[in-house]
Design a protein around this motif. Structure first.
Motif, PDB file in Angstrom:
ATOM      1  N   GLY A  83       0.870  -1.231  -0.016  1.00  0.00           N
ATOM      2  CA  GLY A  83       0.016  -0.147  -0.059  1.00  0.00           C
ATOM      3  C   GLY A  83       0.897   1.310  -0.104  1.00  0.00           C
ATOM      4  N   ILE A  84       2.080   1.279   0.760  1.00  0.00           N
ATOM      5  CA  ILE A  84       2.862   2.452   0.606  1.00  0.00           C
ATOM      6  C   ILE A  84       3.268   2.581  -0.569  1.00  0.00           C
ATOM      7  N   LYS A  85       3.778   1.516  -1.203  1.00  0.00           N
ATOM      8  CA  LYS A  85       4.442   1.444  -2.509  1.00  0.00           C
ATOM      9  C   LYS A  85       3.616   2.137  -3.636  1.00  0.00           C
ATOM     10  N   LYS A  86       2.130   1.991  -3.417  1.00  0.00           N
ATOM     11  CA  LYS A  86       1.083   2.357  -4.275  1.00  0.00           C
ATOM     12  C   LYS A  86       0.640   4.045  -3.888  1.00  0.00           C
ATOM     13  N   SER A  87       0.907   4.349  -2.759  1.00  0.00           N
ATOM     14  CA  SER A  87       0.642   5.573  -2.037  1.00  0.00           C
ATOM     15  C   SER A  87       1.008   6.879  -2.867  1.00  0.00           C
ATOM     16  N   SER A  88       0.610   7.979  -2.817  1.00  0.00           N
ATOM     17  CA  SER A  88       0.951   9.507  -3.340  1.00  0.00           C
ATOM     18  C   SER A  88       1.236  10.370  -2.474  1.00  0.00           C
ATOM     19  N   GLY A  89       0.695  10.240  -1.215  1.00  0.00           N
ATOM     20  CA  GLY A  89       0.690  11.168  -0.182  1.00  0.00           C
ATOM     21  C   GLY A  89       1.941  11.590   0.268  1.00  0.00           C
ATOM     22  N   GLN A  90       2.221  12.761   0.787  1.00  0.00           N
ATOM     23  CA  GLN A  90       3.682  13.114   1.521  1.00  0.00           C
ATOM     24  C   GLN A  90       3.811  12.456   3.135  1.00  0.00           C
ATOM     25  N   TYR A  91       2.675  12.071   3.594  1.00  0.00           N
ATOM     26  CA  TYR A  91       2.299  11.586   4.899  1.00  0.00           C
ATOM     27  C   TYR A  91       1.766  10.447   4.548  1.00  0.00           C
ATOM     28  N   LEU A  92       1.834   9.344   5.657  1.00  0.00           N
ATOM     29  CA  LEU A  92       1.321   7.927   5.783  1.00  0.00           C
ATOM     30  C   LEU A  92       0.515   8.030   7.300  1.00  0.00           C
ATOM     31  N   ALA A  93      -0.733   7.381   7.112  1.00  0.00           N
ATOM     32  CA  ALA A  93      -1.578   7.093   8.330  1.00  0.00           C
ATOM     33  C   ALA A  93      -1.808   5.824   8.288  1.00  0.00           C
ATOM     34  N   PHE A  94      -1.895   4.947   9.166  1.00  0.00           N
ATOM     35  CA  PHE A  94      -2.228   3.202   9.142  1.00  0.00           C
ATOM     36  C   PHE A  94      -3.595   3.165   9.964  1.00  0.00           C
ATOM     37  N   LEU A  95      -4.545   2.653   9.544  1.00  0.00           N
ATOM     38  CA  LEU A  95      -5.915   2.422  10.060  1.00  0.00           C
ATOM     39  C   LEU A  95      -6.402   0.938   9.655  1.00  0.00           C
ATOM     40  N   ILE A 108      -5.799  17.253  12.941  1.00  0.00           N
ATOM     41  CA  ILE A 108      -5.078  17.661  14.130  1.00  0.00           C
ATOM     42  C   ILE A 108      -3.680  17.081  13.934  1.00  0.00           C
ATOM     43  N   SER A 109      -3.692  15.795  13.449  1.00  0.00           N
ATOM     44  CA  SER A 109      -2.296  15.385  13.216  1.00  0.00           C
ATOM     45  C   SER A 109      -1.674  15.876  12.275  1.00  0.00           C
ATOM     46  N   ASP A 118       8.001  14.487  12.863  1.00  0.00           N
ATOM     47  CA  ASP A 118       8.191  13.428  11.602  1.00  0.00           C
ATOM     48  C   ASP A 118       6.964  12.535  11.792  1.00  0.00           C
ATOM     49  N   ILE A 119       6.571  12.259  13.030  1.00  0.00           N
ATOM     50  CA  ILE A 119       5.600  11.225  13.484  1.00  0.00           C
ATOM     51  C   ILE A 119       4.625  11.745  14.528  1.00  0.00           C
ATOM     52  N   VAL A 120       3.418  11.485  14.565  1.00  0.00           N
ATOM     53  CA  VAL A 120       2.729  11.751  15.618  1.00  0.00           C
ATOM     54  C   VAL A 120       1.851  10.553  15.794  1.00  0.00           C
ATOM     55  N   TYR A 121       1.319  10.498  17.062  1.00  0.00           N
ATOM     56  CA  TYR A 121       0.533   9.260  17.677  1.00  0.00           C
ATOM     57  C   TYR A 121      -0.292   9.839  18.860  1.00  0.00           C
ATOM     58  N   HIS A 122      -1.261   9.115  19.341  1.00  0.00           N
ATOM     59  CA  HIS A 122      -2.131   9.328  20.348  1.00  0.00           C
ATOM     60  C   HIS A 122      -2.796   8.219  21.281  1.00  0.00           C
ATOM     61  N   GLY A 157       9.650  -0.436  26.102  1.00  0.00           N
ATOM     62  CA  GLY A 157       8.628  -0.935  25.411  1.00  0.00           C
ATOM     63  C   GLY A 157       8.063  -0.109  24.420  1.00  0.00           C
ATOM     64  N   ASN A 158       7.008  -0.685  23.536  1.00  0.00           N
ATOM     65  CA  ASN A 158       6.204   0.100  22.691  1.00  0.00           C
ATOM     66  C   ASN A 158       5.240   1.103  23.094  1.00  0.00           C
ATOM     67  N   ALA A 159       5.309   2.214  22.766  1.00  0.00           N
ATOM     68  CA  ALA A 159       4.343   3.322  23.426  1.00  0.00           C
ATOM     69  C   ALA A 159       3.524   3.891  22.322  1.00  0.00           C
ATOM     70  N   ILE A 160       3.403   3.296  21.181  1.00  0.00           N
ATOM     71  CA  ILE A 160       2.714   3.667  19.877  1.00  0.00           C
ATOM     72  C   ILE A 160       1.653   2.636  19.294  1.00  0.00           C
ATOM     73  N   ASN A 161       0.379   2.983  19.348  1.00  0.00           N
ATOM     74  CA  ASN A 161      -0.662   1.973  18.648  1.00  0.00           C
ATOM     75  C   ASN A 161      -0.618   2.468  17.157  1.00  0.00           C
ATOM     76  N   ASN A 162      -0.385   1.400  16.511  1.00  0.00           N
ATOM     77  CA  ASN A 162      -0.335   1.333  14.982  1.00  0.00           C
ATOM     78  C   ASN A 162      -1.343   2.460  14.295  1.00  0.00           C
ATOM     79  N   SER A 163      -2.584   2.268  14.653  1.00  0.00           N
ATOM     80  CA  SER A 163      -3.771   3.032  14.051  1.00  0.00           C
ATOM     81  C   SER A 163      -3.777   4.534  14.638  1.00  0.00           C
ATOM     82  N   SER A 164      -2.851   4.688  15.682  1.00  0.00           N
ATOM     83  CA  SER A 164      -2.937   6.186  15.661  1.00  0.00           C
ATOM     84  C   SER A 164      -1.867   7.011  15.008  1.00  0.00           C
ATOM     85  N   VAL A 165      -1.015   6.228  14.334  1.00  0.00           N
ATOM     86  CA  VAL A 165       0.025   6.888  13.798  1.00  0.00           C
ATOM     87  C   VAL A 165      -0.161   7.871  12.305  1.00  0.00           C
TER      88      VAL A 165
END
Length: 310
Positions: A83-95, A108-109, A118-122, A157-165
């Motif tokens: 999906g990233i390979k096919k994307s055209s945006g400057q930023y990537l979000a994962f849901l 907001i992101s 360079d990376i935001v999460y919540h 440990g991991n502090a970031i959930n994939n669907s928030s990035v």
């Protein structure tokens, strides 16, 4: 599918899918209502046998959607990378298909990204069932990472959930995206954030809860994958981990303990959390391990009591 925007999207939302027709509409509804509109949705489907594509077609006038099919052989990272390979945006979000966002999540992101991060999460609200009246009480809580972020992620440990990035596509491509190592399945995102932190310190925890995480119930297979992947990460970063901490496995034992707790295996949850209580470990991990032990004991006693009663 038809496109509703002609201009190049700023954000590409990456969504892997496999037989999720029963829940994907929540995610699609949340995307269709976003206050920020200049994004594309890239769905990478693992040849679903349900009516996923039919549901996507219902949203083609509301969302700019690209739909691809690949065989990922059980490696979800392969779908995301495609999906990233096919994307055209400057930023990537994962849901993920079973998660969804508040309507201002992308707006907001992007505001924070444009400020130089360079990376935001919540945080995400945890929803255990449809119409859960407690959904705004329980959260998957993140934490603000301290510099050096690479060290923070390894030790605590991991502090970031994939669907928030939401993150910089350019930097993510520079680390070759998600690892497709089968031994990292279920923790490939954690591994990616570690490698991302080698490129930049510009991480931002947004102090708002901007999405919902569907907790459909843990299972043994996912638990085993988590344990396997945690051990692989420990192996991959062994030298760096023990450089920063005498007991470098502390954060990993805590993650495994919580994984057992999430599937109600309270005996093993106590076993792994206890490994942190008799060693010199970071205070925050020590406190978390004590809380996990107390929670596990409490729910184990409740379980025993119910068994005896009924």
């Amino acid at each position: 599918m038809s496109l509703i925007q002609n201009k190049k999207p700023i954000i590409s939302v990456i969504m892997p899918s496999y037989n999720r027709a029963y829940c994907i509409e929540r995610a699609l509804n949340s995307l269709s209502k976003q206050t920020f509109k200049n994004f594309e949705l890239i769905v990478i489907d693992n040849y679903s046998t349900d009516n996923t594509e039919e549901i996507l077609n219902k949203y083609e006038k509301k969302i700019k959607i690209f739909f691809y099919k690949i065989n990922n052989n059980g490696i979800i990272a392969k779908s995301r990378n495609y999906g990233i390979k096919k994307s055209s945006g400057q930023y990537l979000a994962f849901l993920d298909t079973d998660d969804w966002w508040k309507i201002d999540k992308l707006e907001i992101s992007l505001d924070y990204l444009l400020k130089g991060y360079d990376i935001v999460y919540h945080d995400l609200y945890t929803v255990y069932k449809k119409n859960n009246i407690f959904k705004n009480l329980w959260k998957i809580r993140t934490r603000k990472l301290k510099s050096p972020i690479f060290k923070d992620l390894l030790i605590y440990g991991n502090a970031i959930n994939n669907s928030s990035v939401v993150l910089s596509k350019e930097i993510f491509l520079s680390i070759d995206g998600f690892s497709e190592d089968p031994n990292l399945i279920s923790s490939e995102d954690y591994d990616a954030w570690i490698r991302f932190s080698k490129k930049t310190e510009k991480f931002k925890r947004i102090e708002k809860t901007l999405g919902f995480y569907w907790q459909g119930g843990g299972n043994t297979s996912n638990l085993n994958l988590t344990i396997k992947s945690m051990n692989q990460i420990l192996k991959n970063y062994n030298n760096e981990i023990y450089k920063y901490s005498k007991d470098g496995s502390a954060g990993f034992n805590y993650t495994i303990s919580r994984s057992y707790y999430n599937v109600s295996d309270f005996k093993n949850s106590i076993k792994y959390a206890s490994k942190l209580t008799f060693k010199k470990v970071p205070l925050i991990l020590y406190c978390k391990s004590i809380v996990t032990i107390l929670q596990s004991v409490l729910f184990y006693l409740i379980y025993i009591f119910r068994v005896k009663i009924f």
